[in-house]
Every structure is written in structure tokens, then in C-alpha cells.
Design a protein around this motif. Structure first.
Motif, mmCIF file in Angstrom:
data_model
loop_
_atom_site.group_PDB
_atom_site.id
_atom_site.type_symbol
_atom_site.label_atom_id
_atom_site.label_comp_id
_atom_site.label_asym_id
_atom_site.label_seq_id
_atom_site.Cartn_x
_atom_site.Cartn_y
_atom_site.Cartn_z
ATOM 1 N N ASP A 62 0.831 -1.203 0.000
ATOM 2 C CA ASP A 62 0.000 0.000 0.000
ATOM 3 C C ASP A 62 0.867 1.255 0.000
ATOM 4 O O ASP A 62 0.672 2.181 -0.805
ATOM 5 N N LEU A 65 2.719 1.719 -3.380
ATOM 6 C CA LEU A 65 1.812 2.158 -4.451
ATOM 7 C C LEU A 65 1.466 3.637 -4.306
ATOM 8 O O LEU A 65 1.409 4.379 -5.291
ATOM 9 N N ARG A 66 1.262 4.079 -3.061
ATOM 10 C CA ARG A 66 0.965 5.496 -2.841
ATOM 11 C C ARG A 66 2.159 6.379 -3.191
ATOM 12 O O ARG A 66 1.995 7.509 -3.659
ATOM 13 N N THR A 72 -5.138 4.260 -3.194
ATOM 14 C CA THR A 72 -5.213 2.860 -2.785
ATOM 15 C C THR A 72 -6.360 2.599 -1.813
ATOM 16 O O THR A 72 -6.737 3.444 -1.006
ATOM 17 N N ARG A 74 -7.123 -0.529 1.033
ATOM 18 C CA ARG A 74 -6.465 -1.689 1.674
ATOM 19 C C ARG A 74 -7.454 -2.352 2.621
ATOM 20 O O ARG A 74 -8.092 -1.692 3.444
#
Length: 444
Positions: A62, A65-66, A72, A74
Motif C-alpha cells: 500500500d 503504491l501510494r 489505494t 487496503r
């Protein structure tokens, strides 16, 4: 504006479904999601299973990806303090107002499914549907989703994700998944769907076999730790560790993660490979190193060797099976120089308490046993009997309630210690519920 009373009512309605009730079958969750318009199809997903390390790995994925600018969602479990922790948007638990609004939209459709089914939707099925609906409503660019239990028949397995992640597999939940690692791996390999890319941590041979067979059966591509990716070097640093990782797209060095233990380094390697697979990196393309560094540095994992107090140091760790406790004990020995360490242990009744005690004995000077707030908690006296066999009677104390156990442990840690308390510690462990109980008391 939603008030706390509304959220409390929703929380209670969820709880009434039976927090620990398990019923393996995908038909109910599929029906509910169909009624909701299949929100899980509104975004791509990364799906994680395994015995230990799932939540930490999901949080790293997470964060990475951010760092690459993606929005995102999660979904992880269990939670420590509030059910809202299970459903995060851009790294933060969903707000009470949003949670209540989505619940009110899902509730009448869930009632329809309950009427048509022999068994009502479980707590986990409801939170899964809420998560998927929340992510579609946000909307998110990608969802990072952790299974609840097993894989093949877990409610999250409606995703058919393009990237499937398998963290290390060991013996746990044997009453549902089978008595052997091979049986458990077979269940967990069920999240691998046709055409998926599989990122797999190093596994024992009994676990690796059914995973590879599943990949061959459905035409999935697999990247394995130790072959396609892995940790090259790790150095202990203040507040965590610095890693060099061989990824799918090349070597990523000088990666600081604010987490302790070789197991977290392994989780980092798995997380990085999963993000590479999702973003299309590989032999011909490497991810931007600065973004990777930023993502790892921003990672947190509450309840995983989490320091919540100093002088004496109090650590919280949710290890609840021998596989996880082995990693915790190794990290304690490698990265903490305690001159005196006292343990507080509370476990669930279906766990291998004797196995946990055997692993803890060499690193603890003494132990306080108690029970946590779960209705499935092992009684303190029963745990004390097992503890005395491993530690000896003189090293074991009993406290029926968690507040008393923490007080006794801190007093024991501080007793007869000359000078500074810098080398003195208390470890509270044995279950995520144990950690949640202690965290509520110590983080006030």
C-alpha cells in the motif's frame, strides 16, 4: 453529520453476526456483491494470503503504491482498535461517517441474502462487501486485499486478482485448513486464478508443491523468493533496518524500513516484487528508486514489535503461532540488547501455547500469564500450568486481567535494576487480541 451513536449501532449490528463465526462458501458473498453491482470489478487488485506476514506485507505494498501516486484501498484483518482499520483509503482508516453511510446502503441487500440463505452472512463477509463497495465509491486505482482465512473459499476470493501474493506458509488454523502444511498450502493456492502473476515467498517443500501445481493448472506466472527476487543485504539501523533487495527489475539499495526483524526484510522483498509485477516492471524496466525508498520509509505495522513506551521499553507483538513467534524471538535476539526482559502472554484456546512458551523461554527472564478479551481466550490458570512446565514455577506469575498483568510485568522489569532502565523491557504477545487489549491501555 454522523455521530458516534450511529457508528456504535452499526458496529454492534456487525458484531451480532458473530465476530468469530466461520462459514466457507462463496455463494452468499457473490450474491451480495451482484446486488451491489459487483464493486470488486471496478478496480484492479493485489490479493495476499499466507500464514504470517500478510498484514505487514499488505501495508508495505500500500505504502509503495501510494509513493507512485496511486489512490489505494487496503483491506486487512483483524483490527486492533476499530473495525474501520480493516478498510483503509490512501493509508488511513475509513471515517465513521463514510463507514455508516456504506453500511446503510449494504444492509437491506444483506438482509435479502440472509433470507435466501441457510446461513446468514458472517461478520467477515459483511466487512468484505463494505470494503469492496467503499473502494468502488472512492474510487481507488488499486485495492490491496488480505484473505481472512485460507484462500480458495475465503470471501475475498471473488476478486480473481491479477497479482496474487503468498507469504510464508506454516501450520495454523488446522481445524479448518487441514493438519499438514501441504493441505494448508492447497487452500491458500486457491487465490491463484488463470493468467495471474504470483509472487511467492520462500516456502517449505510441502507448501511449494501445491502452489506450483496450481500455477501450472491455471497458466499463472510465478516469481519466487530466492530465484527471481530476494533480500541481498540487511543492516540493523536506529528504528529499523536498511536493505538491499534484488527485485524483478534490478537491485534496489539503501532502502530503510522502520520495522524490525529478518522476517520484515523478507516481507519487504515480497512487497516490492508484488508492486513491480503490478506496475509492469521486470527484466527490461526498474521502478524509480527514490519512490521505492519513500514508500518503504513511510511504512508502519502496528502491533508488530511496536514500541509503545520507554524506560522500561514496552513492545507489542501479535505473534500467535510458532512460525510467527520464531521470527519475533529471532528479531529480539538480533536487534534488541535487553539486560532484562519480562513477558506478558495471553493466547487463544485453540493455539499451540506450549510451542509459543518453548520459543519464548530462552529470551525472557520471567513471564506473567493472563487472558485477553476474546471469548476464545485460554484461561490464565490453564496457561500458567503450561508455563510452569517450561519456565519453572519461580519464573511465572499469574494475573487474571490484562491491566494487572501489565502492572505486574513492569514492576518485575524495574525490580532490583540499578541505575538506568534503558536495557529493561516488557514484551506483550501471544495474539492480536492480546496486543489490541494492551494497546488500548498503553496508548491512552
Amino acid at each position: 453529520m454522523t455521530d458516534r451513536t450511529e457508528f456504535a449501532a452499526v458496529d454492534a449490528a456487525l458484531g451480532a453476526r458473530g465476530f468469530t463465526r466461520v462459514h466457507f462458501e462463496l455463494e452468499r458473498i457473490e450474491t451480495l456483491l451482484d446486488l451491489l453491482g459487483s464493486p470488486q470489478r471496478a478496480y484492479p487488485s493485489i490479493h495476499l494470503t499466507g500464514t504470517n506476514g500478510k498484514t505487514s506485507t499488505a501495508r508495505m505494498i500500500d505504502s509503495l503504491l501510494r509513493a507512485f501516486g496511486l489512490h489505494t484501498g487496503r483491506y486487512t484483518s483483524p483490527h486492533l482498535e476499530t473495525v474501520r482499520e480493516r478498510i483503509s483509503l490512501d493509508g488511513e482508516p475509513v471515517g465513521e461517517e463514510r463507514f455508516v453511510t456504506l453500511y446503510r446502503e449494504v444492509e437491506p441487500l444483506a438482509a435479502l441474502v440472509d433470507e435466501r440463505s441457510a446461513e446468514p452472512l458472517t461478520y467477515f463477509e459483511m466487512t468484505t462487501a463494505l470494503a469492496f463497495a467503499t473502494f468502488a465509491d472512492a474510487p481507488v486505482d488499486v485495492a490491496v486485499v488480505e484473505v481472512g482465512l485460507g484462500g480458495a473459499e475465503d470471501a475475498t476470493n471473488v476478486l480473481q486478482a491479477g497479482v496474487a501474493v503468498l507469504t510464508p506458509i506454516g501450520l495454523d488454523h488446522t481445524e479448518w485448513l487441514g493438519d499438514t502444511i501441504e493441505d494448508i498450502a492447497l487452500h491458500k493456492a486457491g487465490i491463484i486464478h488463470p493468467g495471474a502473476t504470483v509472487v511467492c515467498a520462500a516456502q517449505e517443500e510441502e507448501a511449494a508443491r501445491p502452489i506450483l501445481e496450481r500455477c501450472a493448472e491455471v497458466g499463472a506466472t510465478i516469481a519466487r523468493e530466492g530465484t527471481e527476487f530476494g533480500v541481498l543485504r540487511r543492516e540493523i539501523a536506529v528504528g529499523g533496518q536498511v536493505l538491499s533487495i534484488q527485485g524483478l527489475g534490478g537491485v534496489y539499495d539503501e532502502l530503510f524500513i522502520p520495522l524490525h526483524g529478518a522476517h520484515q526484510a523478507q516481507n519487504a522483498a515480497v512487497a516490492l516484487a508484488a508492486v513491480e509485477a503490478f506496475l509492469g516492471a521486470g527484466a527490461k524496466r526498474q521502478l524509480d528508486i527514490e519512490a521505492v525508498r519513500e514508500g518503504f520509509a513511510a511504512t508502519s505495522s502496528p502491533g508488530r514489535l511496536e514500541k509503545v513506551r520507554t524506560a522500561p521499553t514496552v513492545l507489542l507483538d501479535g505473534a500467535h503461532n510458532p512460525h510467527g513467534m520464531t521470527a519475533t524471538v529471532t528479531a529480539l535476539q538480533e536487534e534488541f540488547a535487553f539486560s532484562k526482559l519480562v513477558g506478558v502472554l495471553a493466547v487463544l484456546g485453540d493455539k499451540d501455547a506450549a510451542g509459543l512458551l518453548e520459543l519464548l523461554e530462552p529470551v525472557l527472564d520471567s513471564l506473567v500469564v493472563t487472558r485477553n478479551s476474546s471469548p476464545r481466550a485460554m484461561p490464565a490458570d490453564e496457561l500458567a500450568e503450561l508455563a510452569r512446565e517450561v519456565f519453572g514455577p519461580e519464573r511465572v506469575q499469574v494475573a487474571e486481567e490484562m491491566p494487572d498483568a501489565i502492572e505486574v510485568a513492569i514492576a518485575e522489569a524495574e525490580y532490583d535494576v540499578p541505575g538506568e532502565l534503558a536495557g529493561v523491557g516488557v514484551l506483550i504477545t501471544g495474539s492480536v487480541v492480546t496486543v489490541a487489549d494492551a494497546r488500548r491501555l498503553l496508548k491512552r
